[in-house]
Design a protein around this motif. Structure first.
Motif, mmCIF file in Angstrom:
data_model
loop_
_atom_site.group_PDB
_atom_site.id
_atom_site.type_symbol
_atom_site.label_atom_id
_atom_site.label_comp_id
_atom_site.label_asym_id
_atom_site.label_seq_id
_atom_site.Cartn_x
_atom_site.Cartn_y
_atom_site.Cartn_z
ATOM 1 N N LEU A 37 2.328 -10.113 11.250
ATOM 2 C CA LEU A 37 0.985 -9.576 11.074
ATOM 3 C C LEU A 37 0.832 -8.267 11.827
ATOM 4 C CD1 LEU A 37 -1.085 -12.874 11.446
ATOM 5 C CD2 LEU A 37 -0.028 -11.897 9.404
ATOM 6 N N MET A 38 -0.148 -7.476 11.376
ATOM 7 C CA MET A 38 -0.376 -6.154 11.937
ATOM 8 C C MET A 38 -1.794 -6.048 12.481
ATOM 9 S SD MET A 38 2.523 -4.618 11.394
ATOM 10 C CE MET A 38 2.061 -2.924 11.739
ATOM 11 N N GLU A 39 -1.920 -5.440 13.640
ATOM 12 C CA GLU A 39 -3.229 -5.099 14.164
ATOM 13 C C GLU A 39 -3.773 -3.882 13.410
ATOM 14 O OE1 GLU A 39 -4.884 -6.741 16.349
ATOM 15 O OE2 GLU A 39 -3.438 -7.943 17.492
ATOM 16 N N ALA A 40 -5.094 -3.830 13.247
ATOM 17 C CA ALA A 40 -5.734 -2.707 12.545
ATOM 18 C C ALA A 40 -5.832 -1.533 13.505
ATOM 19 C CB ALA A 40 -7.101 -3.126 12.025
ATOM 20 N N THR A 41 -4.733 -0.739 13.601
ATOM 21 C CA THR A 41 -4.681 0.398 14.528
ATOM 22 C C THR A 41 -4.921 1.735 13.838
ATOM 23 O OG1 THR A 41 -2.272 0.470 14.213
ATOM 24 C CG2 THR A 41 -3.110 -0.818 16.069
ATOM 25 N N GLY A 42 -5.212 1.736 12.544
ATOM 26 C CA GLY A 42 -5.420 3.005 11.839
ATOM 27 C C GLY A 42 -4.123 3.784 11.723
ATOM 28 N N THR A 43 -4.198 5.103 12.027
ATOM 29 C CA THR A 43 -3.011 5.956 11.971
ATOM 30 C C THR A 43 -2.299 6.024 13.315
ATOM 31 O OG1 THR A 43 -4.412 7.874 12.425
ATOM 32 C CG2 THR A 43 -3.982 7.357 10.113
ATOM 33 N N GLY A 44 -2.728 5.232 14.280
ATOM 34 C CA GLY A 44 -2.067 5.232 15.584
ATOM 35 C C GLY A 44 -0.770 4.455 15.555
ATOM 36 N N ASP A 85 0.817 -1.229 0.000
ATOM 37 C CA ASP A 85 0.000 0.000 0.000
ATOM 38 C C ASP A 85 0.844 1.270 0.000
ATOM 39 O OD1 ASP A 85 -2.263 -1.571 0.064
ATOM 40 O OD2 ASP A 85 -2.491 -1.474 2.251
ATOM 41 N N TYR A 86 2.005 1.281 0.684
ATOM 42 C CA TYR A 86 2.764 2.521 0.858
ATOM 43 C C TYR A 86 4.179 2.468 0.295
ATOM 44 C CZ TYR A 86 -0.994 3.757 4.056
ATOM 45 O OH TYR A 86 -2.224 4.045 4.594
ATOM 46 N N GLY A 106 5.258 17.159 5.923
ATOM 47 C CA GLY A 106 4.318 16.638 4.928
ATOM 48 C C GLY A 106 4.431 15.153 4.689
ATOM 49 N N GLU A 107 5.053 14.444 5.626
ATOM 50 C CA GLU A 107 5.189 12.990 5.463
ATOM 51 C C GLU A 107 3.822 12.317 5.608
ATOM 52 O OE1 GLU A 107 8.748 10.870 7.111
ATOM 53 O OE2 GLU A 107 7.206 9.971 8.385
ATOM 54 N N GLU A 108 3.500 11.429 4.707
ATOM 55 C CA GLU A 108 2.190 10.759 4.715
ATOM 56 C C GLU A 108 2.125 9.800 5.883
ATOM 57 O OE1 GLU A 108 -0.598 7.914 1.830
ATOM 58 O OE2 GLU A 108 1.483 8.379 1.287
ATOM 59 N N PRO A 109 1.069 9.899 6.707
ATOM 60 C CA PRO A 109 0.957 8.951 7.824
ATOM 61 C C PRO A 109 0.628 7.553 7.306
ATOM 62 C CG PRO A 109 -0.995 10.321 7.695
ATOM 63 C CD PRO A 109 -0.041 10.865 6.674
ATOM 64 N N ILE A 110 1.147 6.576 8.016
ATOM 65 C CA ILE A 110 0.899 5.180 7.666
ATOM 66 C C ILE A 110 -0.366 4.726 8.409
ATOM 67 C CG2 ILE A 110 1.844 2.854 7.606
ATOM 68 C CD1 ILE A 110 3.365 4.899 5.904
ATOM 69 N N GLU A 111 -1.318 4.230 7.652
ATOM 70 C CA GLU A 111 -2.583 3.769 8.236
ATOM 71 C C GLU A 111 -2.704 2.256 8.039
ATOM 72 O OE1 GLU A 111 -7.437 4.503 7.920
ATOM 73 O OE2 GLU A 111 -6.045 5.567 6.590
#
Length: 450
Positions: free
Chosen positions: A134-141, A95-96, A270-275
């Motif tokens: 694996l990653m937990e679905a933490t959004g932008t946190g 994605d990023y 201006g760095e894009e946050p990772i979601e």
């Protein structure tokens, strides 16, 4: 509804597939929550032995995703673990692309923290790669990863399930000593962590063989353009081809990494946050956040004689009073019940007189007109007058026609002397008597010898 496995786990939908089997999202009816269930694809001896090893691993750590329970049903087996919805590091890179160095350091620190706990249990993972993180679905946190898939892990000193020259793992993330068939060790896992770090910083899988050749030929290469020098020194210490020159423990790598983070520049403007968002998708029909939903009733019969809809509670016109009910006449009491009487006694005696029984005394009649009472004398049987010249005959209880003379007794002769009972013949009596005399003489002689 999905298939219920072993009476407890209801398979919902597949969410992944590996070399040993498929991973399903399942509903745990006992714990009332969704879990990830890994169902074995085949049941040969090696797969079952690996399954036993993996399901027996119980490690409690926030950054380790180890099996929680297991079940067997006929020829199928599965084990369950926590459901992680954020996908893997491969999804994040897809994605990023390349991730910022500070973000990579946060992920590496969590990975090394979980790996230190695994190594403390004496377990070598042997298959560390982005798809198994694996990653937990933490959004932008703050990100939260979990190290998973212990299918080929083993404890140090346990017998290997493969031949010595056979390499187990994912190509591209092997340590050089693994390719040579060396015994699994903790340093091989640390080498794979260095390759994962390069993957997160570059966005592509690194060429492990080229790195080994460069290290052996020219020594440690300079830091790539996208990797800060302090972070590269830590990664280079993980990628040393010689295990003796490599970091020895995950805890030592964490200390060096924390020191390197302090020297890294801050995040760029201006760095894009990772979601990290949910990668599992919505639940299929028949399932909700609280588990399987109740099925709606189908083809329900229509209600018969349904009541009319309710009218407004305030009528437009006053109600008409109902007519008063007609008075009910009182119920008069009937005659009192008569006292108990013997049923039909007098009537039966009148219809069936008994000539041998005196009649009952008549009841007392009502008083006469004069006011006096009198009794009715009993009715007596007629007795003939006495005739002294008639011969006397005693009364017989039965009629004359039934009288019979008694039968005479048979005459039996009287015995004056008792009848003599015959004895045994002389041919038998004489020998028995002689034998008795001989026995008596022998007994007497024996008594004199005592």
């Amino acid at each position: 509804m999905g298939e219920v496995f072993a009476g407890r786990y209801e398979l919902v939908d597949p969410i992944g597939r590996g070399g040993a089997g498929a991973v399903w999202r399942a509903w745990d009816h006992r714990r009332r929550r969704y879990v990830a269930a890994k169902v074995l694809q085949q049941s040969d001896a090696h797969t079952l032995l690996r399954f036993v090893r993996e399901q027996a691993l119980r490690i409690e750590h926030p950054h380790v995703l180890a099996p929680a329970s297991w079940a067997a049903d006929d020829d199928q087996v599965l084990f369950t673990m926590d459901l992680v919805a954020g996908g893997s590091l491969a999804h994040v890179i897809g994605d990023y692309g390349p991730l910022p160095p500070r973000y990579v350091c946060t992920l590496l620190d969590q990975l090394l923290s979980g790996l230190a706990t695994v190594h403390a249990e004496g377990v070598v993972h042997r298959d560390i790669k982005p798809a198994n993180i694996l990653m937990e679905a933490t959004g932008t946190g703050r990100p939260h990863l979990r190290l998973s898939d212990f299918g080929i892990s083993m404890r140090k000193g346990e017998p290997r399930l493969t031949e010595t020259n056979y390499v187990v793992g994912t190509p591209g993330y092997f340590a050089p000593e693994q390719l040579l068939g060396a015994e699994p060790d903790f340093t091989a896992d640390l080498y794979a962590v260095g390759l994962v770090a390069l993957y997160l910083l570059h966005g592509t899988r690194p060429d492990s063989q080229a790195l080994v050749e460069h290290f052996l030929t020219h020594g440690t290469p300079p830091a790539p353009a996208s990797v800060p020098e302090p972070l590269w020194q830590v990664i280079a210490g993980l990628l040393q081809p010689d295990p003796q020159a490599r970091f020895r423990t995950a805890t030592g790598v964490r200390k060096a990494l924390n020191a390197a983070v302090e020297l890294l520049p801050g995040p760029a403007a201006g760095e894009e946050p990772i979601e990290i968002h949910d990668q599992l998708g919505p639940l299929p029909a028949g399932f909700g956040p609280e588990g399987p939903t109740a099925r709606p009733a189908q083809d329900a019969p229509p209600l018969q004689d349904a009541p009319p809809p309710l009218q407004d509670a305030t009528p437009a016109t006053p109600p008409v009073p109902a007519a008063a009910p007609a008075p009910v006449p009182p119920v008069l009491p009937g005659p009192a019940p008569q006292a108990y009487q013997e049923p039909y006694r007098d009537q039966y005696q009148e219809q069936h007189p008994n000539p041998y029984q005196q009649p009952y005394r008549q009841p007392v009649p009502a008083p006469s007109e004069t006011g006096s009472f009198h009794l009715t004398p009993p009715v007596a049987h007629p007795v003939p007058p006495f005739d002294p010249s008639a011969p006397y005959s005693p009364p017989h209880p039965y009629p004359a026609q039934h009288a019979q003379a008694p039968a005479p007794l048979p005459e039996m002769p009287l015995r004056t002397t008792p009848e003599r009972r015959p004895g045994p013949p002389p041919k038998v009596a004489v020998p028995v008597l002689l034998l008795a005399l001989v026995s008596l003489a022998v007994g007497f002689w024996a008594l004199t010898r005592i």
